[in-house]
Design a protein around this motif. Structure first.
Motif, short mmCIF file in Angstrom:
data_model
loop_
_atom_site.label_atom_id
_atom_site.label_comp_id
_atom_site.label_asym_id
_atom_site.label_seq_id
_atom_site.Cartn_x
_atom_site.Cartn_y
_atom_site.Cartn_z
N GLY A 166 0.78 -1.23 0.00
CA GLY A 166 0.00 0.00 0.00
C GLY A 166 0.81 1.27 0.00
O GLY A 166 0.26 2.36 -0.09
N GLY A 167 2.12 1.17 0.11
CA GLY A 167 2.97 2.35 0.10
C GLY A 167 3.67 2.52 -1.23
O GLY A 167 3.79 1.58 -2.01
N ARG A 168 4.13 3.72 -1.47
CA ARG A 168 4.90 4.02 -2.67
C ARG A 168 5.90 5.13 -2.34
O ARG A 168 5.64 5.98 -1.50
CB ARG A 168 4.03 4.49 -3.84
CG ARG A 168 3.11 3.44 -4.41
CD ARG A 168 3.90 2.37 -5.16
NE ARG A 168 3.02 1.41 -5.80
CZ ARG A 168 2.52 0.31 -5.23
NH1 ARG A 168 2.81 0.04 -3.97
NH2 ARG A 168 1.75 -0.52 -5.90
N LEU A 169 7.00 5.10 -3.05
CA LEU A 169 8.05 6.07 -2.88
C LEU A 169 8.61 6.38 -4.26
O LEU A 169 8.94 5.46 -5.01
CB LEU A 169 9.14 5.47 -1.99
CG LEU A 169 10.32 6.31 -1.56
CD1 LEU A 169 9.86 7.52 -0.74
CD2 LEU A 169 11.28 5.47 -0.73
N TYR A 170 8.68 7.66 -4.59
CA TYR A 170 9.14 8.05 -5.92
C TYR A 170 10.25 9.09 -5.82
O TYR A 170 10.25 9.92 -4.91
CB TYR A 170 8.00 8.66 -6.74
CG TYR A 170 6.83 7.74 -6.88
CD1 TYR A 170 6.87 6.68 -7.77
CD2 TYR A 170 5.69 7.93 -6.11
CE1 TYR A 170 5.78 5.82 -7.89
CE2 TYR A 170 4.61 7.08 -6.22
CZ TYR A 170 4.65 6.03 -7.12
OH TYR A 170 3.59 5.18 -7.23
N ILE A 171 11.14 9.04 -6.80
CA ILE A 171 12.19 10.04 -6.92
C ILE A 171 12.15 10.56 -8.36
O ILE A 171 11.94 9.79 -9.30
CB ILE A 171 13.57 9.45 -6.56
CG1 ILE A 171 14.64 10.55 -6.55
CG2 ILE A 171 13.94 8.29 -7.46
CD1 ILE A 171 15.96 10.11 -5.91
N ALA A 172 12.31 11.86 -8.49
CA ALA A 172 12.34 12.49 -9.81
C ALA A 172 13.77 12.87 -10.14
O ALA A 172 14.52 13.33 -9.27
CB ALA A 172 11.45 13.73 -9.84
N PHE A 173 14.13 12.67 -11.39
CA PHE A 173 15.43 13.08 -11.90
C PHE A 173 15.21 14.07 -13.04
O PHE A 173 14.29 13.91 -13.84
CB PHE A 173 16.21 11.87 -12.43
CG PHE A 173 16.61 10.89 -11.37
CD1 PHE A 173 17.79 11.05 -10.67
CD2 PHE A 173 15.80 9.80 -11.06
CE1 PHE A 173 18.16 10.15 -9.68
CE2 PHE A 173 16.16 8.89 -10.08
CZ PHE A 173 17.35 9.06 -9.39
N VAL A 174 16.05 15.08 -13.09
CA VAL A 174 16.07 16.01 -14.21
C VAL A 174 17.43 15.84 -14.87
O VAL A 174 18.46 16.10 -14.24
CB VAL A 174 15.84 17.47 -13.76
CG1 VAL A 174 16.02 18.43 -14.94
CG2 VAL A 174 14.45 17.64 -13.14
N ASP A 175 17.40 15.35 -16.09
CA ASP A 175 18.64 15.09 -16.83
C ASP A 175 19.64 14.30 -15.99
O ASP A 175 20.84 14.60 -15.96
CB ASP A 175 19.25 16.40 -17.32
CG ASP A 175 18.33 17.13 -18.28
OD1 ASP A 175 17.60 16.46 -19.05
OD2 ASP A 175 18.32 18.38 -18.25
N GLY A 176 19.14 13.30 -15.27
CA GLY A 176 19.97 12.39 -14.50
C GLY A 176 20.29 12.83 -13.08
O GLY A 176 20.85 12.05 -12.31
#
Length: 161
Positions: free
Chosen positions: A49-59
C-alpha cells in the motif's frame, strides 16, 4: 527532461532528499513517525500500500514524494513532496504528485490526504489546482499554521471527511 523512478531503488538519495525537505520547511516534525534512515523509509513507504518516488532532471536527483496507507484501508496519506531549489520551475512537484495520485487511484484508494504549512504558498496553490480541498485536521499536529487537505480519487466531491 524529468523522469520518475521507484524510490525504493534509490533509498540513499531519498534519505538525503527527506533531510533537505525537513531543513527547507524549518519546522520540527519529530512528532511524526520516523523516516530518517533508509530502513525507516523503506518500512513506512515500501510495504503493501505504500509508494516512494524520486524524480530526476537530466539524471540529477531533483525531488521526491511518498505515500502510505492510513488506518482506513481506503485512504492514503501523501508525505514528503519536495523539489530541490535548483529544479523548481521544471514542474517536478506537479509530476510527482500526479504520479502518486494516479498510482493511489490504481491501488484502490478512495481518498488522498496531506498536510502542509501555510508558508509553503506555491505548494498550497498547486494542491488547490490539483483538486485538493481544505479540510479540518485529520490528526493531531502540534505545529502552528498547518493546512490539511483531501482529494477524492473517485471523483465524488463530497466524500472527503
Amino acid at each position: 527532461m524529468v523522469t520518475i523512478e521507484d524510490g525504493m531503488q534509490h533509498l540513499d538519495e531519498i534519505a538525503k532528499l527527506f533531510i533537505e525537505y525537513k531543513d527547507y520547511i524549518a519546522v520540527d516534525v519529530s512528532f511524526q513517525p520516523a523516516d530518517q534512515t533508509t530502513e525507516e523509509i523503506a518500512k513506512r513507504y515500501g510495504g503493501d500500500g505504500g509508494r516512494l518516488y524520486i524524480a530526476f532532471v537530466d539524471g540529477a536527483a531533483a525531488g521526491c514524494i511518498a505515500l502510505h496507507p492510513m488506518k482506513d484501508a481506503h485512504d492514503c496519506e501523501i508525505k514528503r513532496l519536495f523539489t530541490r531549489s535548483a529544479f523548481r520551475g521544471h514542474h517536478v512537484g506537479r509530476l510527482l504528485m500526479q504520479r502518486a495520485l494516479d498510482d493511489a487511484r490504481a491501488m484502490g484508494y478512495r481518498h488522498a490526504y496531506l498536510d502542509t504549512v501555510k508558508q509553503l504558498e506555491v505548494a498550497n496553490l498547486m494542491y488547490h489546482r490539483m483538486g485538493f480541498r481544505e479540510i479540518p485536521a485529520y490528526y493531531h499536529n502540534p505545529l502552528p499554521d498547518v493546512v490539511y487537505y483531501c482529494r477524492d480519487l473517485v471523483m465524488d466531491e463530497t466524500s472527503c471527511k
